[in-house]
Design an enzyme around this catalytic site. Structure first.
Site, PDB file in Angstrom:
ATOM      1  N   ASP A 203       1.466   0.304   9.548  1.00  0.00           N
ATOM      2  CA  ASP A 203       0.488  -0.195   8.583  1.00  0.00           C
ATOM      3  C   ASP A 203       1.139  -1.056   7.503  1.00  0.00           C
ATOM      4  OD1 ASP A 203      -2.333   0.149   7.516  1.00  0.00           O
ATOM      5  OD2 ASP A 203      -1.197   0.861   5.779  1.00  0.00           O
ATOM      6  N   GLU A 245       1.264  -4.471  11.541  1.00  0.00           N
ATOM      7  CA  GLU A 245       0.052  -5.024  10.932  1.00  0.00           C
ATOM      8  C   GLU A 245       0.456  -5.911   9.773  1.00  0.00           C
ATOM      9  OE1 GLU A 245      -3.858  -4.185   8.288  1.00  0.00           O
ATOM     10  OE2 GLU A 245      -1.992  -3.110   7.965  1.00  0.00           O
TER      11      GLU A 245
HETATM   12  C1  NOJ Z   1      -4.678  -1.441   6.670  1.00  0.00           C
HETATM   13  C2  NOJ Z   1      -5.630  -0.505   7.331  1.00  0.00           C
HETATM   14  O1  NOJ Z   1      -6.113  -1.104   8.521  1.00  0.00           O
HETATM   15  C3  NOJ Z   1      -6.735  -0.215   6.354  1.00  0.00           C
HETATM   16  O2  NOJ Z   1      -7.773   0.521   6.970  1.00  0.00           O
HETATM   17  C4  NOJ Z   1      -6.157   0.503   5.162  1.00  0.00           C
HETATM   18  O3  NOJ Z   1      -7.161   0.694   4.191  1.00  0.00           O
HETATM   19  C5  NOJ Z   1      -5.005  -0.314   4.531  1.00  0.00           C
HETATM   20  N1  NOJ Z   1      -4.073  -0.804   5.513  1.00  0.00           N
HETATM   21  C6  NOJ Z   1      -4.215   0.544   3.569  1.00  0.00           C
HETATM   22  O4  NOJ Z   1      -3.452   1.468   4.292  1.00  0.00           O
END
Ligand code: NOJ
Ligand code: CA
Length: 543
Positions: A203, A245
């Site tokens: 993430d 991500e």
């Molecule tokens: C990206 C995630 O996809 C999202 O759902 C989340 O709120 C943020 N990162 C913070 O972790």
């Protein structure tokens, strides 16, 4: 040469909370998911990516972790997780979990100790988070959750200082300058590797480090740590897939692959809104432009592509004019907008128009990258924009027409959020059971395309070359390996199109439709003509 599995895989993104409730408490759980693995195997996906399953106050559906070494009691136990992995592997399905290194929940004991000088463990955890006397450092870092947070700093009265957070104020960022933090995150990785996971979706990778005078994104220090993560994983459990991500432009994402020594995969964020833009404008140009800006990847690396996910349809990677266009077209009601995006599911975005849903999935399954399908989109589930934050695209999976959509036996008011119950997308009409029984359903169509894609590895690792078809409403490209060439045509417009293309290099070859088995006239040195229905598409093997 054996290829890395993820270069050809189809991923399925599951929100465990939403999928299937095994114990009637109104909340989806791991045993519930395990009981549905036969469905996922039938559908034909190769890997499941689980949204966060860790103990958490769930103020950000688990992206606010309070313990990296356990399962949230709502979802079951570590034994339930072990069982899930075993049953998934038995069916040839791989399991990907989240790694959330950037921030924790403010309820995490590490933060509790860090924020409170009177806490018995304060000295140990004092520097685990990013603290400041003032709230004016790192001014050049943007705010991501614009609709919720006015600043990346929040004040903590116990400590009399501000702490840094790139997301919600209840998600303090860990301090990666601290060597204990660096090590602890690797320990968490090791813990889940020991449980048998096949990979991690990592993430918020761009934000690990902060430095004055920068945007605090994509910093060299961040890349250095991520390479260390790769090295650790590679040594401890070779073959583990790391997916990052990083919601960034392609040239900024490229460094996240390193020389094949950082991430195996990255999401291709800028491609996604351009598929919708091209559809809205019946013109392939936006897709063509972003492809031209997409670099080649190091060997063994792969993009992860998607149409929708658990978050809002993000419009961070478009220009302000393009964003205005997208909001206007796809989110005419203010409530449909969230942060810099759109909180709607795939089917409602495309007016529940089967032809449009098919052609965007045709693109997803044949363009660059390994596709990620968001749970429920395979049956065309709807959304509920009136729920809070992103909950409207995280409603219970619709299994059948029985109460609660077959998701749970709990009283309806006890469900974690209500099922979709409207006239178009309600579970009585849109559900797995009905669509499995109907030969021509979206679900059976998705399954067929998934299976065809899997029979042709060219879609996973073949080269991609755009074909200058006329008119520009048609998105055409060649996927090719030494063994196989497939020409894909997608009509982005509702109008039928007479397409012409030049394929002199393939003169003498016969296009055969992989979907209908139809044979088309042999390709010649001159221009090749073909007609496509409105939103029609063809996957043509040249042989
Ligand atoms: C990206 C995630 O996809 C999202 O759902 C989340 O709120 C943020 N990162 C913070 O972790
Ligand atoms: Ca449950």
């Amino acid at each position: 040469m054996t290829r890395d599995w993820y270069t050809e895989a189809i991923f399925y993104e599951v929100f465990v909370r939403a999928f299937a409730d095994s114990n009637g408490d109104g909340i989806g759980d791991l045993p519930g998911l395990t009981a549905k693995l036969d469905y996922l195997q039938w559908l034909g996906v190769d890997a499941i990516w689980l949204l966060p399953i860790f103990p958490s106050p769930l103020l950000d559906d688990g992206y606010d972790v309070s313990n990296y070494f356990d399962v949230h009691p709502d979802y079951g136990t570590l034994d339930d997780f072990r069982h899930l992995v075993k049953e998934a592997h038995r069916r040839g399905l791989r399991v990907i979990v989240e790694l959330i290194p950037n921030h924790t929940s403010d309820r995490n004991p590490w933060f509790q100790a860090s924020r409170d000088p009177n806490h018995p463990e304060h000295d140990r955890y004092r520097d685990w988070y990013v603290w400041s006397e003032t709230d004016d450092r790192y001014r050049d870092a943007r705010i991501i959750f614009l609709d919720f947070e006015p600043s990346n700093w929040s004040y903590e009265p116990l400590r009399g200082a501000y702490y840094w957070h790139r997301f919600f104020r209840h998600q303090p960022d860990l301090n990666f300058d601290n060597t204990q933090v660096q090590q602890m995150m690797l320990r968490a990785v090791q813990f889940w590797l020991d449980l048998g996971v096949d990979g991690f979706r990592v993430d918020a990778t761009p934000y690990l480090y902060e430095r004055e005078g920068t945007s605090c994104e994509n910093l060299p220090e961040t890349h250095a740590y991520l390479k260390r993560l790769h090295k650790f994983v590679d040594a401890y459990a070779p073959g583990t897939m790391l997916l990052s991500e990083a919601n960034q432009w392609p040239e900024d994402v490229l460094p996240y692959f390193g020389d094949g020594d950082e991430f195996n995969m990255n999401f291709h964020f800028p491609l996604m809104p351009r598929i919708f833009m091209a559809m809205a404008q019946a013109d392939r140009t936006p897709i063509e432009q972003i492809l031209a800006r997409t670099p080649d990847l190091p060997a063994g690396c792969q993009w992860a592509t998607f149409l929708r996910c658990h978050d809002e349809l993000t419009l961070e990677m478009v220009t302000p004019q393009e964003r205005a266009f997208m909001w206007d077209f796809y989110a005419p009601e203010p409530r449909m907008r969230l942060n810099l995006g759109i909180r709607r599911r795939l089917s409602p975005l495309l007016d529940n128009d089967r032809r449009r849903i098919e052609v965007v999935n045709s693109i997803l399954l044949t363009f660059i990258g390994s596709p990620v399908i968001y749970y429920g989109d395979e049956i065309g589930m709807g959304d509920n924009i009136w729920l809070e934050d992103r909950d409207g695209v995280r409603t219970p999976m619709q299994w059948d027409g029985s109460p609660n959509a077959g998701f749970s036996t709990a009283p309806p008011e006890q469900l974690y959020v209500p099922v979709i119950d409207d006239e178009v997308y309600g579970y009585q009409r849109v559900n797995v059971m009905a669509q499995r029984a109907a030969a021509g359903s979206l679900l059976n169509w998705m399954r067929k395309l998934i299976h065809i894609r899997k029979m042709h590895p060219v879609f996973g690792h073949g080269s991609l070359r755009m074909v200058a078809a006329k008119p520009s409403a048609v998105l055409a490209y060649l996927r090719a390996t030494a063994d196989e060439t497939v020409l894909v045509l997608n009509n982005l417009s509702s109008e039928p199109q007479a397409v012409t293309l030049e394929l002199p290099a393939y003169a003498g070859q016969v296009p055969v439709d992989l979907l209908s088995k139809t044979e088309y006239p042999v390709v010649t040195c001159g221009s090749y003509a073909m007609t496509l229905d409105g939103y029609g598409y063809r996957w043509l093997k040249l042989s």
